[in-house]
Design a protein around this motif. Structure first.
Motif, PDB file in Angstrom:
ATOM      1  N   PRO A   5      57.464  86.885 -67.365  1.00 44.76           N
ATOM      2  CA  PRO A   5      58.482  86.318 -66.553  1.00 44.76           C
ATOM      3  C   PRO A   5      57.608  85.749 -65.269  1.00 44.76           C
ATOM      4  CG  PRO A   5      59.451  88.070 -67.431  1.00 44.76           C
ATOM      5  CD  PRO A   5      57.690  88.247 -67.680  1.00 44.76           C
ATOM      6  N   GLY A   6      57.888  84.772 -64.742  1.00 48.90           N
ATOM      7  CA  GLY A   6      57.224  84.071 -63.561  1.00 48.90           C
ATOM      8  C   GLY A   6      57.988  84.666 -62.394  1.00 48.90           C
ATOM      9  N   SER A   7      57.466  84.785 -60.949  1.00 49.79           N
ATOM     10  CA  SER A   7      58.055  85.254 -59.947  1.00 49.79           C
ATOM     11  C   SER A   7      59.167  84.125 -59.595  1.00 49.79           C
ATOM     12  CB  SER A   7      57.037  85.451 -58.865  1.00 49.79           C
ATOM     13  OG  SER A   7      56.331  84.473 -58.313  1.00 49.79           O
ATOM     14  N   LEU A   8      60.093  84.318 -58.733  1.00 50.36           N
ATOM     15  CA  LEU A   8      60.949  83.332 -58.498  1.00 50.36           C
ATOM     16  C   LEU A   8      60.584  82.479 -57.363  1.00 50.36           C
ATOM     17  CD1 LEU A   8      64.508  85.302 -58.648  1.00 50.36           C
ATOM     18  CD2 LEU A   8      63.473  84.018 -60.725  1.00 50.36           C
ATOM     19  N   ASP A   9      59.795  83.115 -56.495  1.00 45.37           N
ATOM     20  CA  ASP A   9      59.199  82.276 -55.540  1.00 45.37           C
ATOM     21  C   ASP A   9      57.661  82.217 -55.245  1.00 45.37           C
ATOM     22  OD1 ASP A   9      59.382  84.734 -54.807  1.00 45.37           O
ATOM     23  OD2 ASP A   9      60.186  84.925 -52.728  1.00 45.37           O
ATOM     24  N   GLY A  10      56.914  82.111 -56.370  1.00 46.72           N
ATOM     25  CA  GLY A  10      55.562  82.423 -56.196  1.00 46.72           C
ATOM     26  C   GLY A  10      54.861  81.149 -56.020  1.00 46.72           C
ATOM     27  N   SER A  11      55.357  80.117 -56.036  1.00 49.91           N
ATOM     28  CA  SER A  11      54.957  78.713 -55.712  1.00 49.91           C
ATOM     29  C   SER A  11      55.875  77.775 -54.783  1.00 49.91           C
ATOM     30  CB  SER A  11      54.604  78.007 -57.005  1.00 49.91           C
ATOM     31  OG  SER A  11      54.104  78.214 -58.046  1.00 49.91           O
ATOM     32  N   ALA A  12      55.056  76.826 -54.022  1.00 45.91           N
ATOM     33  CA  ALA A  12      55.870  76.220 -52.930  1.00 45.91           C
ATOM     34  C   ALA A  12      55.308  74.751 -52.807  1.00 45.91           C
ATOM     35  CB  ALA A  12      55.608  76.951 -51.778  1.00 45.91           C
ATOM     36  N   ILE A  13      56.022  74.141 -52.351  1.00 48.59           N
ATOM     37  CA  ILE A  13      55.706  72.559 -51.929  1.00 48.59           C
ATOM     38  C   ILE A  13      55.502  72.902 -50.254  1.00 48.59           C
ATOM     39  CG2 ILE A  13      56.006  70.037 -51.698  1.00 48.59           C
ATOM     40  CD1 ILE A  13      57.830  70.484 -54.093  1.00 48.59           C
ATOM     41  N   LEU A  14      54.184  72.580 -49.749  1.00 53.89           N
ATOM     42  CA  LEU A  14      53.713  72.788 -48.270  1.00 53.89           C
ATOM     43  C   LEU A  14      53.865  71.289 -47.682  1.00 53.89           C
ATOM     44  CD1 LEU A  14      51.095  75.598 -48.784  1.00 53.89           C
ATOM     45  CD2 LEU A  14      53.584  75.928 -48.579  1.00 53.89           C
ATOM     46  N   VAL A  15      54.189  71.487 -46.338  1.00 52.32           N
ATOM     47  CA  VAL A  15      54.014  70.373 -45.563  1.00 52.32           C
ATOM     48  C   VAL A  15      53.390  70.845 -44.217  1.00 52.32           C
ATOM     49  CG1 VAL A  15      55.647  68.932 -46.740  1.00 52.32           C
ATOM     50  CG2 VAL A  15      56.365  70.083 -44.957  1.00 52.32           C
ATOM     51  N   LYS A  16      53.086  69.943 -43.522  1.00 53.93           N
ATOM     52  CA  LYS A  16      52.562  70.208 -42.238  1.00 53.93           C
ATOM     53  C   LYS A  16      53.744  70.347 -41.212  1.00 53.93           C
ATOM     54  CE  LYS A  16      48.061  70.413 -42.403  1.00 53.93           C
ATOM     55  NZ  LYS A  16      47.102  70.156 -41.480  1.00 53.93           N
ATOM     56  N   GLN A  17      53.664  71.388 -40.281  1.00 53.28           N
ATOM     57  CA  GLN A  17      54.860  71.786 -39.337  1.00 53.28           C
ATOM     58  C   GLN A  17      55.534  70.595 -38.595  1.00 53.28           C
ATOM     59  OE1 GLN A  17      57.466  74.267 -38.801  1.00 53.28           O
ATOM     60  NE2 GLN A  17      55.719  75.471 -39.072  1.00 53.28           N
ATOM     61  N   ALA A  18      54.409  69.477 -38.297  1.00 54.39           N
ATOM     62  CA  ALA A  18      55.122  68.364 -37.736  1.00 54.39           C
ATOM     63  C   ALA A  18      55.329  67.238 -38.520  1.00 54.39           C
ATOM     64  CB  ALA A  18      54.065  67.930 -36.705  1.00 54.39           C
ATOM     65  N   SER A  19      55.203  67.552 -39.750  1.00 59.06           N
ATOM     66  CA  SER A  19      55.692  66.226 -40.657  1.00 59.06           C
ATOM     67  C   SER A  19      57.081  65.963 -40.603  1.00 59.06           C
ATOM     68  CB  SER A  19      55.394  66.913 -42.388  1.00 59.06           C
ATOM     69  OG  SER A  19      55.762  65.883 -43.165  1.00 59.06           O
ATOM     70  N   PRO A  20      57.253  64.698 -40.909  1.00 56.71           N
ATOM     71  CA  PRO A  20      58.588  64.210 -40.933  1.00 56.71           C
ATOM     72  C   PRO A  20      59.245  64.384 -42.235  1.00 56.71           C
ATOM     73  CG  PRO A  20      57.038  62.270 -41.386  1.00 56.71           C
ATOM     74  CD  PRO A  20      56.177  63.403 -40.942  1.00 56.71           C
ATOM     75  N   ILE A  21      58.692  65.038 -43.077  1.00 51.36           N
ATOM     76  CA  ILE A  21      59.158  65.254 -44.243  1.00 51.36           C
ATOM     77  C   ILE A  21      60.210  66.672 -44.172  1.00 51.36           C
ATOM     78  CG2 ILE A  21      58.850  66.144 -46.786  1.00 51.36           C
ATOM     79  CD1 ILE A  21      56.039  64.509 -46.746  1.00 51.36           C
ATOM     80  N   GLN A  22      61.461  66.561 -44.407  1.00 53.18           N
ATOM     81  CA  GLN A  22      62.316  67.595 -43.949  1.00 53.18           C
ATOM     82  C   GLN A  22      63.189  67.793 -45.259  1.00 53.18           C
ATOM     83  OE1 GLN A  22      62.676  69.475 -41.043  1.00 53.18           O
ATOM     84  NE2 GLN A  22      61.014  67.965 -40.295  1.00 53.18           N
TER      85      GLN A  22
END
Length: 321
Positions: free
Chosen positions: A110-127
């Motif tokens: 079974p995969g961990s529930l939170d073992g991957s992520a979508i990362l952006v830069k801190q100042a990115s406009p992507i919210q």
């Protein structure tokens, strides 16, 4: 670490091995066990301790290890008989099966529930996930992150056609992200944990609540057919190593770090992900096969893989030890 050029060399060696007479090939497979592995997890512990070597020593089997940075090239090598055994996320075996590689599923985790992520830069406009529309998003095509980004976009009524997808493995995506050449990066541990430590990095979302997943252990199909007891013993040994590791995660983090060079604090983070369990190595039951079949059907319908697949066709039946 296996480069693309070295992978091609391995594939050439595997093709040569496939051309050998059946008797000669069986003899070769009875005297070696070639493992493809990625950084971290129970493989790092087993490699560092020599557990698999010790388990197979009475059989006179030589164990060798080849490191890969992601699942797709690992399974490319596995399907071509360049290695005998490995582990990946849920998507790589779909591409390998679609390409006609000789591989079988031998166990699941079974995969961990939170073992991957979508990362952006801190100042990115992507919210939000919706803000990914029109943006450059890096992920490794054919990896578990491919499934993650498909499901994440779908949750906000977007598709891959709504972004600019960039097929980048971790060695290329990491500097591209650091140098602001991409807008978002879809990535798994330990690369996720490493990148998230940078204060300039922000986690847009993790897999939790977006996608449930399994990891899979795979073997070369011919090898597993000719040597079922060896494969079963290796799976059993990995389970024993993983179960022991779960009893002291601080010590386990130090041992994994010593094997793969990932800092202890980062490794401890990955071991503490929700649902993470190094000893959870289980047979493929009907529910797991159904999960993987649904994923295969989805990727075929989206025209991500070129043909329809029947997962059960390549599910291995383990012998009794």
């Amino acid at each position: 670490m296996i480069t693309r050029r070295q992978t091609l060399q391995l594939l050439a060696a595997g093709a040569a091995a496939l051309a050998l007479p059946t008797a000669g090939r069986a003899q070769d497979s009875a005297t070696q066990f070639r493992i493809g592995w990625q950084k971290g997890g129970v493989f790092a512990l087993a490699k560092n301790s020599g557990a698999i070597e010790k388990r197979l020593a009475p059989r006179g089997i030589t164990v060798t290890w080849a490191e890969f940075t992601s699942g797709p090239p690992l399974l490319e090598a596995l399907g071509a008989n360049a290695i005998d055994f490995g582990s990946t996320g849920d998507v790589p075996p779909l591409f390998a099966q679609a390409a006609g590689g000789d591989l079988v599923y031998v166990a699941a985790t079974p995969g961990s529930l939170d073992g991957s992520a979508i990362l952006v830069k801190q100042a990115s406009p992507i919210q939000s996930l919706a803000d990914l529309k029109g943006k450059k998003v890096a992920f490794k095509r054919g990896s578990s992150s491919h499934n993650f980004i498909v499901k994440a976009l779908r949750s906000v009524d977007l598709t891959l056609d709504d972004i600019t997808p960039l097929d980048l493995g971790p060695p290329d995506a990491a500097p591209a992200f650091a140098n602001n050449q991409i807008d978002a990066w879809v990535i798994w541990d330990p690369y996720y944990a490493i990148a998230a430590e940078d204060p300039d990095t922000r986690v847009l979302t993790t897999t939790e609540g977006v996608v449930d997943s399994y990891g899979f252990y795979q073997a070369n199909g011919a090898y597993a057919a000719e040597n079922p007891t060896i494969v079963a013993e290796v799976l059993d040994e990995l389970r024993l190593v993983g179960e022991a590791a779960q009893t002291d995660l601080d010590a386990t983090a130090e041992a994994i770090s010593a094997s793969n060079g990932v800092p202890v604090p980062i490794t401890r983070i990955t071991l503490g992900r929700k649902g993470a369990n190094l000893g959870a190595i289980i047979p493929l039951d009907d529910d797991i096969v159904a999960y993987q079949q649904a994923l295969a059907d989805e990727f075929y319908n989206l025209k991500i893989i070129p043909r329809s697949l029947t997962i059960r066709d390549i599910v291995w039946s383990p012998p009794a030890l």
